[in-house]
Design a protein around this motif. Sequence first.
Motif, PDB file in Angstrom:
ATOM      1  N   ARG A   1     -48.174 -24.912 -42.948  1.00  0.00           N
ATOM      2  CA  ARG A   1     -47.174 -23.878 -42.686  1.00  0.00           C
ATOM      3  C   ARG A   1     -47.141 -22.892 -43.850  1.00  0.00           C
ATOM      4  O   ARG A   1     -47.446 -23.219 -44.976  1.00  0.00           O
TER       5      ARG A   1
ATOM      6  N   SER B   1     -45.259 -20.111 -39.653  1.00  0.00           N
ATOM      7  CA  SER B   1     -45.989 -21.375 -39.596  1.00  0.00           C
ATOM      8  C   SER B   1     -47.251 -21.204 -38.756  1.00  0.00           C
ATOM      9  O   SER B   1     -47.156 -21.068 -37.538  1.00  0.00           O
TER      10      SER B   1
ATOM     11  N   GLY C   1     -44.206 -20.212 -45.360  1.00  0.00           N
ATOM     12  CA  GLY C   1     -42.826 -19.759 -45.215  1.00  0.00           C
ATOM     13  C   GLY C   1     -41.845 -20.843 -45.524  1.00  0.00           C
ATOM     14  O   GLY C   1     -42.144 -22.020 -45.482  1.00  0.00           O
ATOM     15  N   SER C   2     -40.644 -20.446 -45.851  1.00  0.00           N
ATOM     16  CA  SER C   2     -39.619 -21.403 -46.257  1.00  0.00           C
ATOM     17  C   SER C   2     -38.735 -21.744 -45.086  1.00  0.00           C
ATOM     18  O   SER C   2     -38.284 -20.866 -44.365  1.00  0.00           O
ATOM     19  N   GLY C   3     -38.492 -23.017 -44.900  1.00  0.00           N
ATOM     20  CA  GLY C   3     -37.572 -23.474 -43.877  1.00  0.00           C
ATOM     21  C   GLY C   3     -36.181 -23.713 -44.409  1.00  0.00           C
ATOM     22  O   GLY C   3     -35.329 -24.222 -43.707  1.00  0.00           O
TER      23      GLY C   3
ATOM     24  N   GLN D   1     -39.453 -17.844 -42.052  1.00  0.00           N
ATOM     25  CA  GLN D   1     -40.622 -18.708 -42.239  1.00  0.00           C
ATOM     26  C   GLN D   1     -41.687 -18.333 -41.234  1.00  0.00           C
ATOM     27  O   GLN D   1     -41.399 -17.859 -40.135  1.00  0.00           O
TER      28      GLN D   1
ATOM     29  N   GLN E   1     -35.741 -26.695 -38.805  1.00  0.00           N
ATOM     30  CA  GLN E   1     -37.197 -26.696 -38.705  1.00  0.00           C
ATOM     31  C   GLN E   1     -37.628 -26.979 -37.272  1.00  0.00           C
ATOM     32  O   GLN E   1     -37.189 -27.941 -36.656  1.00  0.00           O
TER      33      GLN E   1
ATOM     34  N   MET F   1     -46.850 -22.677 -49.050  1.00  0.00           N
ATOM     35  CA  MET F   1     -45.631 -22.093 -48.494  1.00  0.00           C
ATOM     36  C   MET F   1     -45.205 -20.913 -49.341  1.00  0.00           C
ATOM     37  O   MET F   1     -45.273 -20.958 -50.567  1.00  0.00           O
TER      38      MET F   1
ATOM     39  N   GLY G   1     -41.877 -18.116 -49.176  1.00  0.00           N
ATOM     40  CA  GLY G   1     -40.667 -17.792 -48.434  1.00  0.00           C
ATOM     41  C   GLY G   1     -39.757 -16.871 -49.224  1.00  0.00           C
ATOM     42  O   GLY G   1     -39.874 -16.739 -50.447  1.00  0.00           O
TER      43      GLY G   1
END
Length: 985
Positions: free
Chosen positions: A967, A959, A969-971, A957, A976, A332, A334
């Motif tokens: 995924r 995914s 990216g940051s959620g 994010q 989500q 991930m 982000g």
Amino acid sequence: MIDLPPIEAAPEVEVPDLRDEFDPSPAPSLEPLPGDMEDEPAPPLRADEPHEPAPEADPLAPPPMFQPPKNPGSQRVTWIFPRSGRPMDVKEFRSEGTNTIIIRGGVNVVATMPKLGTVDIVAESAVIWRHPDPEKGEAVVGSQGERVEDPGQPMEIYLEGDVIFRQDENKFAGKADQRTFRADKIYYDFVTDKLMAIQAQADVFAPNLISPMKLKAPRIEQFRAVVRREDGTLVMSPDPEIRAERAISTGSRFPDPAYKIYNRSITLSRSSTEATDPVNGKPLKGPDGATSRDQVWRYDARTNLFYMGPVPVFYWPRFTGETDDLDPPLRMIGFRTNNYFGQQLLTDWNGFKVFGIRRPNQIDTWNLDVDYLSARTKTFPALGSELGWFGTDLINDVLDPYHTNRNREPSVTRDYYGYFDVWGLQDKGIDVLGSGPAIVTNGPAGAGQRGYQRSGVPAFQDIRGRFNLRHMQRFLPDDEEHQYEDLRLQAEIGYSSDRYFLEEYYKRLFDVGMDQETLLYGQYQKNNWSASLWGEANLMDFNTESQWLPRFDYYRLGDTLFDNRLVHYQHSGVNYANTHTDVMVNNPNLFAYTPIDPISNTSGVFEAGRAFTNHELSLPLNVSDVVRINPYVQGQAMGWTDQIGGGPNRQQSVGALGRIWGAAGVRAETTIWKVYPGAESELFNVHGLNNKVSFFGDYRTSYSNVRLNDIAVQDDLDDNSYEHVRRYFAITSWQNGVLPQPYDPRHLILRRTLSPITGPADVQASMDTFNFGIHQRLQTKRGPEGKRRIVDWMTLDASSTLFPYAERDNFGKPWGQTMYNYQWFLGDRTSIISTGMFDYWNLVGSAPRDNYNVPGFNPKGLNVITTGISLSRPPRGSLFIGYSVINTGPIQTSALNTAINYWLSPKWYGTYSTSYDFGNEISLGSMFSFTRIGADYLFSLGLSVDPQRQSYMFAFQISPRLAPMLRLGSGVGLNQFDSRLAPVQ
């Protein structure tokens, strides 16, 4: 054929000469064919000259040897068909024991083999070599032209021109053991399962993938290694391997993938593993009771460059794993920005891929965090890790993490699960927590009196962080013999560096998460009794916590006496506790002073041993099946080796103390109902109504020889976060730092009249109460005609408590503890809810301060009401609108809360939520996000606003849709979106 883009800047691949670079054994001896292949017509399938007559049989010759019948499925069966409607051009040659068949004009070869499954090949032309072995018998031609022969008879094939090779081993349902190769040229050996494809693409199916894993390379090889059995013999492995050089791998469905990985080399090797339940880790059993097996492809990729479209975004020298664990090393990445953390670059790394370690089945995830926060990490990034695990045999899983020994004996450690979480940083910033004065107990001399506000609190320490470990271990198997028996051990270690770290960095965990505790808890339970032994330590001086050194409890519930006429319950225990009080209590170095902790009624360290026994004896009576009456008596005997009660604020020791408490009461209940079969409404989806109403009442009078205010409480009464709020409430809003008794959790629990069997043992006193109420259900039938089911249409639960001695028991008011819960299920996906709690009292024990923390004041009680409507139309969307009112003491607020999730179009998904306080005319927070649903990616963009912390946070994010768990990216800060619900356009 799915066409992946060529490898940029790659040298042209020269097609190898099969006779030089690939040496099948035995190699065919090829001779030049006469004539020009393009001009010379194909020879006829039947010769013009008649065959020579067969020789006459010798009557004196011995009879032929007996040939046993062939078992079905034990032979290789081969069919050859035209690829299309036009006839094939077939030529056959024989030379030195090798039969060579040349086919042009399009061919389809299908072969079924007992160990290799079904092979289906189509191409424009093919060369087939057979090397008949007389010892393995003669081939037989079937009724449809198929060739039936021993699977060990050598047979090879070379194909050119738009070759498609499909293989299904027919061992698993679906596509789990299927493979497809598309190439310009392919060579295949029907005995060794060896394959070489030139300018090829391989599609490998595996569990947990939305689409097959695809490889494209100038050359792809498949083979089966030679393995040694336990007896020393060499055999061909039952599992294939696939190798490719200078390959492109992707999980996209489309010819031009949006993401791909360039691999210098990649190897896929298949293995068979024990099938386990993904939820609890237990082995799955087949219909015959045998353990099921799963096929798993393991990959080993070297020199990897990850591309998003045409842009390279990530490089890693080598990563390995299994197809059900497709996370790359960088799991991930982000970006976020807000006022108190600054610009944030957050990365999560797969620990197994970073260190090149194969993930054991019992490890759910291992995540490594490397984060940069511009306002906090000035010299070094923040670091952390998360590890989760679950399984069915801890000792065997530790000694044999990859389950290579299939004959292992079960150990004493059975089902288990747990996780470990650690994160920390060198903090150079300022905490932003909201409004109001800050409690500072870890700063330099005078910091607590300096008047720091929660909107800007220095950390006062260089290294900050937290760690938390939780593990649950069972010692008895989950089977029929032990279905009413359990032996388990729970271990926890929790630590946070300072008072405000969780609230600043883990706001949701601080608000609603479990307490971060350090304890060891063992419990044995069988049928209706249970015994537990546990120890607990407090590693944080800003919490009020009892350290059990140790504690033993024994429960026995529902024993019947005198021919089932009496029912007996008991809870007994003994312990030694060190009750540590928050250092903000009785601390003269703060901006204000609070003398005692309202939760434990202590002002410092309190140590005492305690022994108690609680009992309840009831006599259930059924009057004409109409009224159920249950008279009961309750009793408690408790003793402490030391207690408080003397000196200022009654906090000095008075030595050993004993308490006798007893109660007598009666419970009664009756139920009535009425059926309305004619009630019909298509609008409200009502088909008949049945109204069920249960009235109940409970009168209890109790007596104690010791007042509740004269003892220090060892039992935990609330979560640490709520205890923090109560202490902060006392020191900032009430005179002398004393929380009024109606807000004291000890008196709140006492007025609930909880049984000493299930409630806190310490919290008992003299009190008379009469609690009564109703449980009401209005039920109907819903569903298709003939299959309708009974459901609740409306429910209403309501209760209230009368205090006959109001001055002693309820602060001067006869009524209190009034609650209701109403639900109206208009449909299966639409409901209206309303809950409320009302308490009435005259405020005693303290008075509000005259400062900005007390804008208004309601001294007469507590009113909490929440009403809302919920609509759910999955997967299209959902909507919730709620209104909450809180009115008590200095807190007067009414907030509107809304949340919407909606499919805007087949390719766009949006979420929005907001909360506004009409009472104080301020916004409490808002958030929105949009998700673009692409073929290979889900891209989300969002903004969240927190006016209380003056925070405006932007986040995004990305995914990939290779697998549901993969995924980039940051959620954080966004709702989500579940990629498994996204449609494939």
